[in-house]
Design a protein around this motif. Structure first.
Motif, PDB file in Angstrom:
ATOM      1  N   LYS A   1      31.827  26.204 -19.885  1.00 44.16           N
ATOM      2  CA  LYS A   1      33.126  26.502 -21.065  1.00 44.16           C
ATOM      3  C   LYS A   1      33.903  28.036 -20.190  1.00 44.16           C
ATOM      4  O   LYS A   1      35.320  28.549 -20.441  1.00 44.16           O
ATOM      5  CB  LYS A   1      31.496  27.126 -22.516  1.00 44.16           C
ATOM      6  CG  LYS A   1      31.169  26.063 -23.073  1.00 44.16           C
ATOM      7  CD  LYS A   1      30.173  26.445 -24.109  1.00 44.16           C
ATOM      8  CE  LYS A   1      30.875  27.240 -25.175  1.00 44.16           C
ATOM      9  NZ  LYS A   1      29.802  27.592 -25.660  1.00 44.16           N
ATOM     10  N   ARG A   2      33.009  28.892 -19.259  1.00 39.11           N
ATOM     11  CA  ARG A   2      33.844  29.973 -18.777  1.00 39.11           C
ATOM     12  C   ARG A   2      35.040  29.481 -17.878  1.00 39.11           C
ATOM     13  O   ARG A   2      35.589  29.677 -17.778  1.00 39.11           O
ATOM     14  CB  ARG A   2      32.961  30.509 -17.597  1.00 39.11           C
ATOM     15  CG  ARG A   2      32.280  32.211 -18.866  1.00 39.11           C
ATOM     16  CD  ARG A   2      31.966  32.530 -17.728  1.00 39.11           C
ATOM     17  NE  ARG A   2      30.538  32.143 -16.806  1.00 39.11           N
ATOM     18  CZ  ARG A   2      29.394  32.665 -16.998  1.00 39.11           C
ATOM     19  NH1 ARG A   2      29.032  32.462 -18.399  1.00 39.11           N
ATOM     20  NH2 ARG A   2      28.485  31.983 -16.524  1.00 39.11           N
ATOM     21  N   SER A   3      34.522  28.035 -17.280  1.00 37.11           N
ATOM     22  CA  SER A   3      35.382  27.170 -16.371  1.00 37.11           C
ATOM     23  C   SER A   3      37.088  27.251 -17.305  1.00 37.11           C
ATOM     24  O   SER A   3      38.239  26.877 -17.025  1.00 37.11           O
ATOM     25  CB  SER A   3      34.882  26.372 -16.323  1.00 37.11           C
ATOM     26  OG  SER A   3      35.869  25.518 -14.637  1.00 37.11           O
TER      27      SER A   3
ATOM     28  N   ARG B   1      31.474  17.798 -28.242  1.00 31.88           N
ATOM     29  CA  ARG B   1      32.625  18.557 -28.673  1.00 31.88           C
ATOM     30  C   ARG B   1      33.906  18.694 -27.569  1.00 31.88           C
ATOM     31  O   ARG B   1      34.902  18.725 -27.832  1.00 31.88           O
ATOM     32  CB  ARG B   1      32.498  19.597 -30.199  1.00 31.88           C
ATOM     33  CG  ARG B   1      31.768  18.874 -31.250  1.00 31.88           C
ATOM     34  CD  ARG B   1      31.845  20.402 -32.313  1.00 31.88           C
ATOM     35  NE  ARG B   1      30.709  20.931 -31.348  1.00 31.88           N
ATOM     36  CZ  ARG B   1      30.919  22.673 -31.417  1.00 31.88           C
ATOM     37  NH1 ARG B   1      31.747  22.830 -31.240  1.00 31.88           N
ATOM     38  NH2 ARG B   1      29.818  23.270 -31.341  1.00 31.88           N
ATOM     39  N   MET B   2      33.126  19.512 -26.547  1.00 32.07           N
ATOM     40  CA  MET B   2      34.099  19.393 -25.707  1.00 32.07           C
ATOM     41  C   MET B   2      34.882  18.459 -25.043  1.00 32.07           C
ATOM     42  O   MET B   2      35.849  18.331 -24.331  1.00 32.07           O
ATOM     43  CB  MET B   2      32.998  20.254 -23.513  1.00 32.07           C
ATOM     44  CG  MET B   2      33.752  20.152 -23.096  1.00 32.07           C
ATOM     45  SD  MET B   2      32.516  20.536 -22.027  1.00 32.07           S
ATOM     46  CE  MET B   2      32.054  22.844 -22.254  1.00 32.07           C
TER      47      MET B   2
ATOM     48  N   LEU C   1      22.392  14.180 -23.730  1.00 35.21           N
ATOM     49  CA  LEU C   1      23.525  13.744 -24.587  1.00 35.21           C
ATOM     50  C   LEU C   1      23.821  12.399 -25.560  1.00 35.21           C
ATOM     51  O   LEU C   1      24.412  11.789 -26.279  1.00 35.21           O
ATOM     52  CB  LEU C   1      25.343  13.580 -23.380  1.00 35.21           C
ATOM     53  CG  LEU C   1      26.296  13.035 -24.019  1.00 35.21           C
ATOM     54  CD1 LEU C   1      26.766  13.821 -25.082  1.00 35.21           C
ATOM     55  CD2 LEU C   1      26.946  13.509 -22.755  1.00 35.21           C
ATOM     56  N   HIS C   2      23.350  11.498 -24.610  1.00 34.31           N
ATOM     57  CA  HIS C   2      23.195  10.347 -24.969  1.00 34.31           C
ATOM     58  C   HIS C   2      22.087   9.881 -25.650  1.00 34.31           C
ATOM     59  O   HIS C   2      22.196   8.537 -26.535  1.00 34.31           O
ATOM     60  CB  HIS C   2      23.279   8.994 -23.456  1.00 34.31           C
ATOM     61  CG  HIS C   2      24.707   9.833 -23.446  1.00 34.31           C
ATOM     62  ND1 HIS C   2      25.694   8.665 -23.412  1.00 34.31           N
ATOM     63  CD2 HIS C   2      24.671   9.419 -21.472  1.00 34.31           C
ATOM     64  CE1 HIS C   2      26.796   9.387 -22.184  1.00 34.31           C
ATOM     65  NE2 HIS C   2      26.070   9.535 -21.494  1.00 34.31           N
TER      66      HIS C   2
ATOM     67  N   PHE D   1      33.591  17.748 -19.264  1.00 39.53           N
ATOM     68  CA  PHE D   1      32.401  17.573 -19.314  1.00 39.53           C
ATOM     69  C   PHE D   1      31.549  18.790 -18.553  1.00 39.53           C
ATOM     70  O   PHE D   1      32.382  18.728 -17.432  1.00 39.53           O
ATOM     71  CB  PHE D   1      31.422  16.411 -19.804  1.00 39.53           C
ATOM     72  CG  PHE D   1      32.065  15.248 -18.579  1.00 39.53           C
ATOM     73  CD1 PHE D   1      31.179  14.965 -17.681  1.00 39.53           C
ATOM     74  CD2 PHE D   1      32.608  14.764 -18.754  1.00 39.53           C
ATOM     75  CE1 PHE D   1      31.066  14.832 -16.943  1.00 39.53           C
ATOM     76  CE2 PHE D   1      33.018  13.456 -18.201  1.00 39.53           C
ATOM     77  CZ  PHE D   1      31.753  13.560 -16.891  1.00 39.53           C
ATOM     78  N   PRO D   2      30.175  19.162 -18.577  1.00 31.14           N
ATOM     79  CA  PRO D   2      29.450  19.927 -17.773  1.00 31.14           C
ATOM     80  C   PRO D   2      29.113  18.904 -16.327  1.00 31.14           C
ATOM     81  O   PRO D   2      28.843  18.053 -16.397  1.00 31.14           O
ATOM     82  CB  PRO D   2      28.453  21.158 -18.233  1.00 31.14           C
ATOM     83  CG  PRO D   2      29.200  20.259 -19.285  1.00 31.14           C
ATOM     84  CD  PRO D   2      29.429  19.719 -19.361  1.00 31.14           C
TER      85      PRO D   2
END
Length: 324
Positions: free
Chosen positions: A318-320, A85-86, A18-19, A93-94
């Protein structure tokens, strides 16, 4: 029981992805277009890096090296972009829980920790570090793990749904998914081809065979009781080795033009200076002269496997969050 560095939180590689990756989103998809299992968000065909003239038995060139690092980078960029984007869209975030075990851990203690992570809504993936100490029942631990957070894909529900046509597992084992991903992204045709898998373990050979069958390959699995393994392997268009024996697959096991996926990772001691190096299950120096394409060890399936784990964690989040 939880690691002092934080069992729940960003997976180290996920954080790094991510970073450190700032490239724009690429059209790469997050998994093979697996019949009856999932449909990628991007329906475009993957780029073909595998020269068509070398796809099957040209007999005029050394093998194409199916390296996985560039593919892994594409997937990580895609994952990182979706996480950005999430986070900007919903502020979430995950999160991944990794359970690391002391050798004297009690089984009841381990089961309690896994169960507690099952109930934590802000944890989207759980990994129990395998292999377990000998006194622990691996099957019992895997069965306790929630199949909806089993990002390794080893829960019986996920494995069973992978085996049954028309059903969809929550997750597919990362290394096996990475194997098929690598084949597809290099443009290797699977449908109608004869594949031989060397090794039949429940976390290696078995899920690989199920995936290749989903892609309509004709699959044979070899194991320690198989007679004439060299002859069977020599008839295969695709050979996948994951048995944990260095250099067991020799050049004379392969037919001219076969595609070889070496998933073995073995520490081999050099008798000359007592140093160690990583070797696959395939004798690379011999196989590269016979095969049309082959994965290196290291640098082949391994990097893609890590990317598949990141993709699985993202899919779970994303499911969560009801984003898929």
């Amino acid at each position: 029981m939880r690691s002092t560095v934080g069992v729940v939180g960003w997976h180290r590689t996920l954080r790094k992805t991510l970073h450190s990756l700032s490239a724009p989103s690429s059209p790469a998809f997050l998994g093979p277009n697996l019949p009856d299992v999932w449909v990628p968000g991007d329906h475009t065909s993957p780029p073909t890096h595998f020269p068509e003239s070398l796809q099957w038995a040209n007999g005029h060139s050394n093998a194409v090296i199916l390296e996985g690092k560039s593919i892994a980078k594409q997937i990580k960029v895609k994952v990182a972009d979706e996480i950005r984007r999430m986070k900007s869209g919903i502020g979430k975030f995950p999160r991944l829980a990794v359970v690391l075990l002391p050798q004297k851990c009690a089984e009841s203690q381990l089961l309690d920790v896994v169960s507690s992570f099952n109930d934590e809504t802000d944890v989207h993936g759980i990994i129990v570090q395998l292999p377990l100490p000998q006194h622990l029942d691996e099957e019992k631990v895997i069965n306790v793990l929630s199949p909806e957070k089993d990002v390794d894909g080893f829960h019986p529900l996920n494995m069973g749904n992978l085996a049954i046509r028309g059903r969809k597992p929550f997750f597919i084992p990362c290394a096996r998914r990475g194997c098929v991903e690598l084949l597809l992204r290099h443009g290797v045709e699977i449908k109608g081809k004869r594949a031989v898998i060397i090794g039949r373990s429940k976390i290696a050979g078995l899920p690989t065979s199920l995936l290749l069958q989903r892609h309509h390959a004709t699959v044979s699995m070899l194991h320690s009781y198989t007679k004439n393994p060299e002859q069977i392997t020599s008839e295969a268009d695709i050979v996948v080795a994951d048995v944990g024996i260095p250099n067991i697959v020799r050049g004379n096991w392969l037919k001219k033009g076969a595609v070889v996926i070496d998933m073995g990772t073995n520490q081999v001691k050099d008798p000359r200076d007592h140093s160690f190096h990583v070797s696959g299950d395939v004798c690379f120096e011999e196989a590269v002269k016979v095969a049309s394409a082959i994965t290196p060890v290291p640098g082949g399936v391994g990097p893609v496997t890590i990317s598949m784990l990141l993709s699985n964690i993202l899919d779970s989040a994303k499911r969560s969050f009801e984003m898929i």
